[in-house]
Design an enzyme around this catalytic site. Sequence first.
Site, PDB file in Angstrom:
ATOM      1  N   TYR B 104      42.671  41.279  28.967  1.00  0.00           N
ATOM      2  CA  TYR B 104      41.515  41.515  28.106  1.00  0.00           C
ATOM      3  C   TYR B 104      41.764  40.966  26.715  1.00  0.00           C
ATOM      4  CZ  TYR B 104      39.165  44.677  31.359  1.00  0.00           C
ATOM      5  OH  TYR B 104      38.500  45.208  32.432  1.00  0.00           O
ATOM      6  N   TYR B 143      44.560  43.039  37.266  1.00  0.00           N
ATOM      7  CA  TYR B 143      45.575  43.393  36.268  1.00  0.00           C
ATOM      8  C   TYR B 143      46.263  44.697  36.647  1.00  0.00           C
ATOM      9  CZ  TYR B 143      41.747  46.223  34.170  1.00  0.00           C
ATOM     10  OH  TYR B 143      40.714  47.093  33.939  1.00  0.00           O
ATOM     11  N   ARG B 153      44.372  46.944  39.362  1.00  0.00           N
ATOM     12  CA  ARG B 153      42.923  47.067  39.489  1.00  0.00           C
ATOM     13  C   ARG B 153      42.369  45.876  40.278  1.00  0.00           C
ATOM     14  NH1 ARG B 153      39.217  49.528  36.961  1.00  0.00           N
ATOM     15  NH2 ARG B 153      38.495  49.724  39.090  1.00  0.00           N
ATOM     16  N   HIS B 156      37.142  42.973  38.629  1.00  0.00           N
ATOM     17  CA  HIS B 156      35.887  43.678  38.344  1.00  0.00           C
ATOM     18  C   HIS B 156      35.297  43.215  37.020  1.00  0.00           C
ATOM     19  CE1 HIS B 156      39.031  46.004  36.280  1.00  0.00           C
ATOM     20  NE2 HIS B 156      38.110  46.290  35.388  1.00  0.00           N
ATOM     21  N   HIS B 158      32.840  45.004  34.016  1.00  0.00           N
ATOM     22  CA  HIS B 158      32.224  46.242  33.537  1.00  0.00           C
ATOM     23  C   HIS B 158      30.778  45.965  33.140  1.00  0.00           C
ATOM     24  CE1 HIS B 158      36.064  48.515  33.105  1.00  0.00           C
ATOM     25  NE2 HIS B 158      36.576  47.322  32.938  1.00  0.00           N
TER      26      HIS B 158
HETATM   27 FE   LIG Z   1      38.678  46.819  33.383  1.00  0.00          FE
END
Ligand SMILES: [Fe+3]
Lengths: 179, 234
Positions: B104, B143, B153, B156, B158
Site C-alpha cells: 500500500y 500481501y 490476504r 482485493h 476495498h
Molecule cells: Fe487491504
Amino acid sequence: MTPATASQTAGPYWHMIDFPEWADLLRPGGPNEGVEGERITLAGRITDGDGAAVADGLVEIWQAGPDGAYEAGFHGFGRCATDAEGGFRFTTLKPGATPGPGNSTQAPHILVTVFARGLMKHVVTRAYFAGEALNAADPVLNLVDPARRGTLVAQPEGAGVWRLDIRLQGEGETVFLDA
Amino acid sequence: MPDPLPYRRPDPATQPPYDAPAYGSTHKRHPQQALLRIPTTLTEASAPRFDPAHYAPQADMSQVAGRAAMGERIIVAGRVTDEDGRPLRGAMVEVWQANASGRYHHPRDQHDAPLDPNFEGRARIFTDVEGRYSFVSIKPGAYPWRNHANAWRPIHIHFGLHGTGFAQRMITQMYFPGDPLLPLDPIFNTTADEAARNRLVSTFDLDITKPEWALGYRFDIVLRGQMATPFENA
Ligand SMILES: [Fe+3]
C-alpha cells in the site's frame, strides 16, 4: 430480492481515502463556505476493550444544518482519521433539532460512525449535546438504558468544544445503534 | 412529513459478525452489548450529496500524470443497486488498494515489496443513471498480515459506498475469481452464507475486457433496501 453485499473491514490501510481537510466542514473553499451558525468542535477518543487507543480508525459524521434540515444549504458530512491516541476532531456548525417519528422532535445530534481494522462492519452512534432541553424528549435517546445514556451525550469542554469518547468494548461501552 | 420507510435488517448469515474469533483484530474491538434497535429517522434516511465540484471524480488508477503504473492493467465495472434491484444513481464510490506487488501507498505498510511511484491506489467514481460505475486499475498483489502463521490476504480492492440514506453507508472488499487464498482468509470467511460470501468475488467479463488493452472484471454491489411500510420497525 438480493440481500445487501456483505460488509468487510476497512483494514489498517484505508488512508488513501483520508482527506484531512474533510474533518473541517467549514473549510475555506468547501461546500459550506459562508454558511452561518454556531461554530463547534466535536472531539473524542476511541478506545478498545483494553482501553488502548484505536489509532487506525476512520470516523465519519453526518448531521443536519443549523436549521435542522439535511443537505439543504449545509453539507453535513465529515471524515477524520484517528491519531496515535485514538483522537478525532471535527469542526462544524451545531445542528438544529430535526423531525422524529410521528410528531416527535429529535434533539440536535450528530450521527457518528467508526470503521477500523477489526470491525467487520462499522459501528454507529450519536453525539447529543449535554444540557440541551430537547434531550429529555428525544425519541432515540429515550430508547437507551438510562445507565448507558451518557455514552451518547457529548460534554462541553471549553469554548465551543464538545467531547464524546467512544469505547468499542467493555466497561463504559458506547451504545451502538441499529437503524 | 411522513415517517421515512425503514431500512431492511439483514439476515445475519449474509453479513459478518462483529466477533469473528479467527480474525484476531476483532477480539478487543467488537462491541459486547447488543446493538440498540432504533426506528429509521430522517437522520438515517438522508445522506450527503457529493457534488463532484467538491469531490472530483478520478477513474484511472493505472497511471500518475501519464506515467504508467507497473503491473497488469484491469478494468473493474459493475452496478450499484438496492435489495429490490433499483439502481443507485449518482452514488459516490470510493476504492483503494495495494499495488501490483502487494504494497500500500501507506506509511504504516512495512511489507518488504516495492512501492511504485506511479501508483497511488485510490479512485473516486459516481454511478450513472443506471447505477453503473467503472474504473481502470492495476491488478493488486497479495500481501502478508500477522493474523496467524503464514497469513496472506487474497488479492482485493476495498470499496466504500454511499447511498441515498446514511443507513446504506458501507465498506466492503472485492476479491478475484480463482484466488487460492480465498478459502484460507478469515476476513472473507466471516460471512456464513456461502452465496453472500461468493458475491464478494468479482467475475471475469469478456464484455468489459478491452481488446489489446486490459482484462475486465464485474463486481455488482447491493445496498440495503427499504421496507414497504413505515410500521415494521422495533
Ligand atoms: Fe487491504
